[in-house]
Design a protein around this motif. Structure first.
Motif, PDB file in Angstrom:
ATOM      1  N   ILE A 101     -14.022 -48.845  97.167  1.00 53.93           N
ATOM      2  CA  ILE A 101     -13.901 -48.434  98.567  1.00 53.93           C
ATOM      3  C   ILE A 101     -14.766 -49.333  99.459  1.00 53.93           C
ATOM      4  N   PHE A 102     -15.966 -49.660  98.982  1.00 54.21           N
ATOM      5  CA  PHE A 102     -16.866 -50.530  99.745  1.00 54.21           C
ATOM      6  C   PHE A 102     -16.277 -51.927  99.903  1.00 54.21           C
ATOM      7  N   LEU A 103     -15.780 -52.500  98.817  1.00 51.42           N
ATOM      8  CA  LEU A 103     -15.235 -53.858  98.875  1.00 51.42           C
ATOM      9  C   LEU A 103     -13.996 -53.923  99.757  1.00 51.42           C
ATOM     10  N   LYS A 104     -13.203 -52.854  99.764  1.00 54.02           N
ATOM     11  CA  LYS A 104     -12.021 -52.826 100.627  1.00 54.02           C
ATOM     12  C   LYS A 104     -12.409 -52.832 102.108  1.00 54.02           C
ATOM     13  N   SER A 105     -13.603 -52.357 102.424  1.00 52.04           N
ATOM     14  CA  SER A 105     -14.036 -52.296 103.822  1.00 52.04           C
ATOM     15  C   SER A 105     -14.431 -53.666 104.374  1.00 52.04           C
ATOM     16  N   ILE A 106     -14.602 -54.661 103.491  1.00 52.31           N
ATOM     17  CA  ILE A 106     -14.946 -56.015 103.940  1.00 52.31           C
ATOM     18  C   ILE A 106     -13.637 -56.734 104.243  1.00 52.31           C
ATOM     19  N   SER A 107     -13.180 -56.610 105.455  1.00 55.39           N
ATOM     20  CA  SER A 107     -11.886 -57.163 105.839  1.00 55.39           C
ATOM     21  C   SER A 107     -11.990 -58.648 106.159  1.00 55.39           C
ATOM     22  N   LYS A 108     -10.827 -59.271 106.345  1.00 60.18           N
ATOM     23  CA  LYS A 108     -10.771 -60.709 106.623  1.00 60.18           C
ATOM     24  C   LYS A 108     -11.389 -61.045 107.978  1.00 60.18           C
ATOM     25  N   GLU A 109     -11.474 -60.043 108.885  1.00 53.80           N
ATOM     26  CA  GLU A 109     -12.031 -60.308 110.212  1.00 53.80           C
ATOM     27  C   GLU A 109     -13.547 -60.435 110.202  1.00 53.80           C
ATOM     28  N   VAL A 110     -14.202 -60.015 109.134  1.00 54.94           N
ATOM     29  CA  VAL A 110     -15.663 -60.062 109.054  1.00 54.94           C
ATOM     30  C   VAL A 110     -16.122 -61.509 108.912  1.00 54.94           C
ATOM     31  N   SER A 111     -16.919 -61.976 109.858  1.00 51.16           N
ATOM     32  CA  SER A 111     -17.417 -63.350 109.829  1.00 51.16           C
ATOM     33  C   SER A 111     -18.892 -63.437 109.458  1.00 51.16           C
ATOM     34  N   ARG A 180      -6.748 -55.479  98.100  1.00 53.55           N
ATOM     35  CA  ARG A 180      -7.704 -55.459  99.209  1.00 53.55           C
ATOM     36  C   ARG A 180      -9.143 -55.579  98.713  1.00 53.55           C
ATOM     37  N   ALA A 181      -9.441 -54.921  97.587  1.00 54.27           N
ATOM     38  CA  ALA A 181     -10.790 -55.007  97.022  1.00 54.27           C
ATOM     39  C   ALA A 181     -11.086 -56.417  96.541  1.00 54.27           C
ATOM     40  N   LEU A 182     -10.081 -57.089  95.979  1.00 58.41           N
ATOM     41  CA  LEU A 182     -10.243 -58.482  95.549  1.00 58.41           C
ATOM     42  C   LEU A 182     -10.528 -59.383  96.744  1.00 58.41           C
ATOM     43  N   GLN A 183      -9.770 -59.194  97.824  1.00 57.21           N
ATOM     44  CA  GLN A 183     -10.009 -59.980  99.030  1.00 57.21           C
ATOM     45  C   GLN A 183     -11.407 -59.724  99.594  1.00 57.21           C
ATOM     46  N   GLY A 184     -11.817 -58.449  99.582  1.00 55.69           N
ATOM     47  CA  GLY A 184     -13.151 -58.104 100.076  1.00 55.69           C
ATOM     48  C   GLY A 184     -14.255 -58.682  99.213  1.00 55.69           C
ATOM     49  N   SER A 185     -14.049 -58.700  97.894  1.00 59.22           N
ATOM     50  CA  SER A 185     -15.044 -59.268  96.970  1.00 59.22           C
ATOM     51  C   SER A 185     -15.267 -60.746  97.254  1.00 59.22           C
ATOM     52  N   GLU A 186     -14.149 -61.465  97.400  1.00 57.41           N
ATOM     53  CA  GLU A 186     -14.242 -62.908  97.646  1.00 57.41           C
ATOM     54  C   GLU A 186     -14.880 -63.195  99.001  1.00 57.41           C
ATOM     55  N   LYS A 187     -14.555 -62.359 100.002  1.00 51.86           N
ATOM     56  CA  LYS A 187     -15.132 -62.555 101.333  1.00 51.86           C
ATOM     57  C   LYS A 187     -16.637 -62.266 101.326  1.00 51.86           C
ATOM     58  N   LEU A 188     -17.037 -61.178 100.674  1.00 56.61           N
ATOM     59  CA  LEU A 188     -18.451 -60.822 100.617  1.00 56.61           C
ATOM     60  C   LEU A 188     -19.248 -61.873  99.856  1.00 56.61           C
ATOM     61  N   LEU A 189     -18.694 -62.366  98.749  1.00 58.26           N
ATOM     62  CA  LEU A 189     -19.381 -63.396  97.967  1.00 58.26           C
ATOM     63  C   LEU A 189     -19.561 -64.664  98.792  1.00 58.26           C
ATOM     64  N   GLN A 190     -18.562 -65.002  99.570  1.00 59.23           N
ATOM     65  CA  GLN A 190     -18.658 -66.171 100.433  1.00 59.23           C
ATOM     66  C   GLN A 190     -19.772 -66.001 101.470  1.00 59.23           C
ATOM     67  N   LEU A 191     -19.880 -64.797 102.039  1.00 63.79           N
ATOM     68  CA  LEU A 191     -20.870 -64.554 103.086  1.00 63.79           C
ATOM     69  C   LEU A 191     -22.294 -64.558 102.552  1.00 63.79           C
ATOM     70  N   VAL A 192     -22.545 -63.811 101.461  1.00 67.82           N
ATOM     71  CA  VAL A 192     -23.919 -63.669 100.977  1.00 67.82           C
ATOM     72  C   VAL A 192     -24.356 -64.845 100.118  1.00 67.82           C
ATOM     73  N   SER A 193     -23.444 -65.785  99.823  1.00 70.68           N
ATOM     74  CA  SER A 193     -23.823 -66.980  99.061  1.00 70.68           C
ATOM     75  C   SER A 193     -24.235 -68.116  99.973  1.00 70.68           C
ATOM     76  N   ASP A 194     -24.129 -67.926 101.285  1.00 70.06           N
ATOM     77  CA  ASP A 194     -24.544 -68.951 102.236  1.00 70.06           C
ATOM     78  C   ASP A 194     -26.049 -69.171 102.138  1.00 70.06           C
ATOM     79  N   CYS A 195     -26.467 -70.414 102.004  1.00 75.17           N
ATOM     80  CA  CYS A 195     -27.896 -70.736 101.818  1.00 75.17           C
ATOM     81  C   CYS A 195     -28.370 -71.710 102.870  1.00 75.17           C
ATOM     82  N   SER A 196     -27.966 -71.495 104.107  1.00 75.62           N
ATOM     83  CA  SER A 196     -28.309 -72.457 105.149  1.00 75.62           C
ATOM     84  C   SER A 196     -29.809 -72.544 105.414  1.00 75.62           C
ATOM     85  N   TYR A 197     -30.553 -71.467 105.045  1.00 77.99           N
ATOM     86  CA  TYR A 197     -31.989 -71.526 105.314  1.00 77.99           C
ATOM     87  C   TYR A 197     -32.675 -72.565 104.454  1.00 77.99           C
ATOM     88  N   ALA A 198     -32.052 -72.956 103.327  1.00 78.28           N
ATOM     89  CA  ALA A 198     -32.655 -73.955 102.448  1.00 78.28           C
ATOM     90  C   ALA A 198     -32.705 -75.321 103.117  1.00 78.28           C
TER      91      ALA A 198
END
Length: 273
Positions: A101-111, A180-198
Motif C-alpha cells: 500500500i505504501f509503495l503504491k502511494s509513490i506515484s509517477k508525479e512525485v519528484s 503500481r507497487a513495482l512502479q512505486g518501488s522503482e520511483k522511491l529507489l531512484q529518489l532516495v538513491s540520489d547522492c548529490s550531497y557527496a
C-alpha cells in the motif's frame, strides 16, 4: 511534486512507512483519469504518448472502474449478494501487505520526498531502511505481477459459470496493484538513491569529511530529491505511548491525526513481517 513520507518504529523491529494524505492531490489525479471508453480512446488516439503511457492510461481507467464498482458493493443492503461479495472482498484486501500500500502511494508525479522520522533515530539508518523496502519491493512485485497476469486467462474461463467471476476480478486487481507497487518501488529507489550531497562544491578541498549533520543541512536544499526531517513532535508521541508490546491504538490514532496518515494502513505494520 514533493511527497511527505513518515517513518517510525511501531513494534520491535517493525517500522511503519506511510505517505501523508493530501485530498486535493488525489482529486486532481482522479480528474485526469478518463471516465468513459470514448474519453479513453480519444486520449490514446489523439495524443503523441508513448506505448508505456497509453498502457498506464488503460490501467488507470480499469482501476477507476473497479473503484466505482467497489463503492457500489459497499452501499449494497445488508444480506444481499452484493453485500456478501463486499465482505469477501474485505477479507481478501486484509491480506494485502502494508508495504505494498505504501509503495503504491509513490506515484509517477512525485519528484522529491520529505522524510519525517523521530528525532532519536539515526538519519542514515532511516534512509537505509527506505532503500531496503524499495529494493525488496521491486523484486517481489515484479514476480507477483507476472504471476497474476499469467493467471488471468485461466480465471477468465470461469465466466461460463452462472456466478460472479471473483477469481478473475481478484487477479485483475492483483495485477494492477503489483504493477503500481513495482512502479512505486522503482520511483522511491531512484529518489532516495540520489547522492548529490557527496559532490558538495562548497566544501574546500582537503577538508575533514562532512558530518551527518552537515550532510543533512546541505541535502535539505530545494533541489534535493530527498530531505531528511527529524521531528520532535513525532518523538514525543512515541515516548508518550511507549510500551513493550509496541504502539497501541491510541498512539497510532494520535500520530495519524498529527501527520495525516491512514490509521488502518499504519496498524497493519504492527503485524507485518
Amino acid at each position: 511534486m514533493r511527497a511527505r513520507l513518515v517513518v517510525f518504529p511501531v513494534k520491535g523491529r517493525n517500522w511503519c512507512f506511510s505517505r501523508s494524505i493530501d485530498p486535493s492531490l488525489e482529486e486532481a489525479a482522479s480528474s485526469l483519469t478518463p471516465s468513459t471508453l470514448k474519453h479513453l480512446w480519444k486520449k490514446i488516439s489523439s495524443s503523441s504518448n508513448s506505448s508505456a503511457k497509453n498502457v498506464e492510461l488503460v490501467m488507470d481507467f480499469a482501476s477507476n472502474k473497479m473503484n466505482k464498482a467497489w463503492m457500489g458493493l459497499e452501499k449494497a443492503p445488508e444480506g444481499t449478494i452484493k453485500n456478501k461479495l463486499h465482505g469477501l472482498g474485505l477479507k481478501l484486501l486484509s491480506r494485502v501487505k502494508p508495504s505494498e500500500i505504501f509503495l503504491k502511494s509513490i506515484s509517477k508525479e512525485v519528484s522529491s520526498v520529505e522524510i519525517t522520522y523521530p528525532s532519536s533515530l539515526n538519519a542514515r539508518l532511516v534512509r537505509r531502511r527506505l532503500r531496503h523496502i524499495a529494493m525488496r519491493g521491486a523484486a517481489i512485485h515484479k514476480k507477483y505481477f507476472y504471476g497474476s497476469v499469467m493467471l488471468l486467462p485461466l480465471s477468465s474461463a470461469l465466466a461460463v459459470l452462472p456466478l460472479p467471476n471473483i477469481p478473475f476480478f481478484w487477479f485483475l486487481f492483483r495485477s494492477y496493484s503489483n504493477w503500481r507497487a513495482l512502479q512505486g518501488s522503482e520511483k522511491l529507489l531512484q529518489l532516495v538513491s540520489d547522492c548529490s550531497y557527496a559532490e558538495n562544491p562548497a566544501a574546500p578541498k582537503g577538508s575533514e569529511p562532512e558530518s551527518e549533520e552537515s550532510k543533512h543541512k546541505f541535502h535539505s536544499s530545494q533541489d534535493s530529491l530527498w530531505v531528511l526531517q527529524p521531528s520532535k513532535d513525532l518523538q514525543e508521541l512515541l515516548d508518550k505511548h511507549a510500551e513493550g508490546n509496541g504502539l497501541n491504538d491510541t498512539a497510532i490514532s494520535d500520530i495519524c491525526k498529527t501527520f495525516s496518515l491512514n490509521a488502518t494502513d499504519v496498524s497493519k505494520f504492527r503485524h507485518s513481517m
